[in-house]
Design a protein around this motif. Structure first.
Motif, PDB file in Angstrom:
ATOM      1  N   MET A   1      -9.308  25.887  15.353  1.00 56.15           N
ATOM      2  CA  MET A   1      -8.437  25.159  14.903  1.00 56.15           C
ATOM      3  C   MET A   1      -9.813  25.678  12.987  1.00 56.15           C
ATOM      4  O   MET A   1     -10.729  25.109  12.965  1.00 56.15           O
ATOM      5  N   ASN A   2      -9.139  25.599  12.051  1.00 52.79           N
ATOM      6  CA  ASN A   2     -10.499  25.677  10.544  1.00 52.79           C
ATOM      7  C   ASN A   2      -9.824  24.319   9.968  1.00 52.79           C
ATOM      8  O   ASN A   2      -9.157  23.128  10.727  1.00 52.79           O
ATOM      9  N   LEU A   3     -10.584  24.478   9.019  1.00 56.48           N
ATOM     10  CA  LEU A   3     -11.260  23.213   8.760  1.00 56.48           C
ATOM     11  C   LEU A   3      -9.991  22.212   8.078  1.00 56.48           C
ATOM     12  O   LEU A   3      -9.889  21.144   7.597  1.00 56.48           O
ATOM     13  N   THR A   4      -9.027  23.545   7.078  1.00 56.52           N
ATOM     14  CA  THR A   4      -8.196  22.644   6.850  1.00 56.52           C
ATOM     15  C   THR A   4      -6.900  22.437   7.438  1.00 56.52           C
ATOM     16  O   THR A   4      -6.058  21.422   7.476  1.00 56.52           O
ATOM     17  N   ALA A   5      -7.025  22.812   8.884  1.00 62.45           N
ATOM     18  CA  ALA A   5      -5.663  22.392  10.028  1.00 62.45           C
ATOM     19  C   ALA A   5      -6.086  20.861  10.391  1.00 62.45           C
ATOM     20  O   ALA A   5      -5.525  20.421  10.862  1.00 62.45           O
ATOM     21  N   TRP A   6      -8.089  20.681  10.803  1.00 63.61           N
ATOM     22  CA  TRP A   6      -8.023  19.213  10.262  1.00 63.61           C
ATOM     23  C   TRP A   6      -7.821  18.191   9.824  1.00 63.61           C
ATOM     24  O   TRP A   6      -7.699  16.983  10.330  1.00 63.61           O
ATOM     25  N   ILE A   7      -8.427  18.373   8.590  1.00 65.17           N
ATOM     26  CA  ILE A   7      -8.548  17.593   7.850  1.00 65.17           C
ATOM     27  C   ILE A   7      -6.381  17.270   7.635  1.00 65.17           C
ATOM     28  O   ILE A   7      -6.145  16.066   7.456  1.00 65.17           O
ATOM     29  N   ARG A   8      -5.751  18.028   7.695  1.00 63.86           N
ATOM     30  CA  ARG A   8      -4.424  18.342   7.406  1.00 63.86           C
ATOM     31  C   ARG A   8      -3.815  17.083   9.050  1.00 63.86           C
ATOM     32  O   ARG A   8      -3.019  15.332   9.064  1.00 63.86           O
ATOM     33  N   GLN A   9      -4.156  17.190  10.504  1.00 61.17           N
ATOM     34  CA  GLN A   9      -3.842  15.777  11.871  1.00 61.17           C
ATOM     35  C   GLN A   9      -4.672  15.034  11.455  1.00 61.17           C
ATOM     36  O   GLN A   9      -3.965  13.915  11.288  1.00 61.17           O
ATOM     37  N   ILE A  10      -6.284  15.149  10.598  1.00 63.00           N
ATOM     38  CA  ILE A  10      -6.539  13.304  10.621  1.00 63.00           C
ATOM     39  C   ILE A  10      -5.796  12.931   9.204  1.00 63.00           C
ATOM     40  O   ILE A  10      -5.547  11.601   9.150  1.00 63.00           O
ATOM     41  N   HIS A  11      -5.347  13.527   8.280  1.00 63.73           N
ATOM     42  CA  HIS A  11      -4.528  13.097   7.179  1.00 63.73           C
ATOM     43  C   HIS A  11      -2.901  12.085   8.122  1.00 63.73           C
ATOM     44  O   HIS A  11      -3.174  11.177   7.484  1.00 63.73           O
ATOM     45  N   ARG A  12      -2.142  12.969   9.058  1.00 62.07           N
ATOM     46  CA  ARG A  12      -1.585  12.480   9.955  1.00 62.07           C
ATOM     47  C   ARG A  12      -1.954  11.346  10.277  1.00 62.07           C
ATOM     48  O   ARG A  12      -1.118  10.143  10.626  1.00 62.07           O
ATOM     49  N   TRP A  13      -2.409  11.571  11.277  1.00 59.46           N
ATOM     50  CA  TRP A  13      -3.271  10.063  12.116  1.00 59.46           C
ATOM     51  C   TRP A  13      -3.396   9.759  10.995  1.00 59.46           C
ATOM     52  O   TRP A  13      -3.471   7.630  11.629  1.00 59.46           O
ATOM     53  N   LEU A  14      -3.986   8.925   9.940  1.00 61.75           N
ATOM     54  CA  LEU A  14      -4.468   8.069   9.332  1.00 61.75           C
ATOM     55  C   LEU A  14      -3.094   7.362   8.918  1.00 61.75           C
ATOM     56  O   LEU A  14      -3.433   6.370   8.405  1.00 61.75           O
ATOM     57  N   SER A  15      -2.413   8.485   8.377  1.00 53.84           N
ATOM     58  CA  SER A  15      -1.155   7.703   7.984  1.00 53.84           C
ATOM     59  C   SER A  15      -0.606   7.159   8.540  1.00 53.84           C
ATOM     60  O   SER A  15      -0.173   5.681   8.715  1.00 53.84           O
TER      61      SER A  15
END
Length: 76
Positions: A1-15
């Motif tokens: 998984m690349n950096l952008t995918a990680w940030i999107r996943q983290i963004h979802r869990w943070l929300s």
């Protein structure tokens, strides 16, 4: 998984975490209980992280066009 995918996943869990914290505060207030004053500061950390990750995702399309050598809107 690349950096952008990680940030999107983290963004979802943070929300999800932010929504849960805010909902629990409103439930405490609705139940007539006055929470400790530090409880009101709990949503600030996820909110700050959501802001940073959201700004990163907002800039991604513009950064991609800049890297390709075009202007911000692809017209140049």
């Amino acid at each position: 998984m690349n950096l952008t995918a990680w940030i999107r996943q983290i963004h979802r869990w943070l929300s999800i975490a932010f929504t849960a914290v805010v909902t629990s505060i409103f439930m405490l207030l609705g139940a007539g209980k006055e929470p400790a004053s530090w409880i009101y500061y709990l949503p600030l950390l996820p909110l700050a992280l959501l802001t940073l990750s959201g700004l990163y995702m907002f800039v991604l399309p513009y950064a991609a066009s800049w890297r390709r050598g075009r202007g911000a809107y692809g017209r140049e």
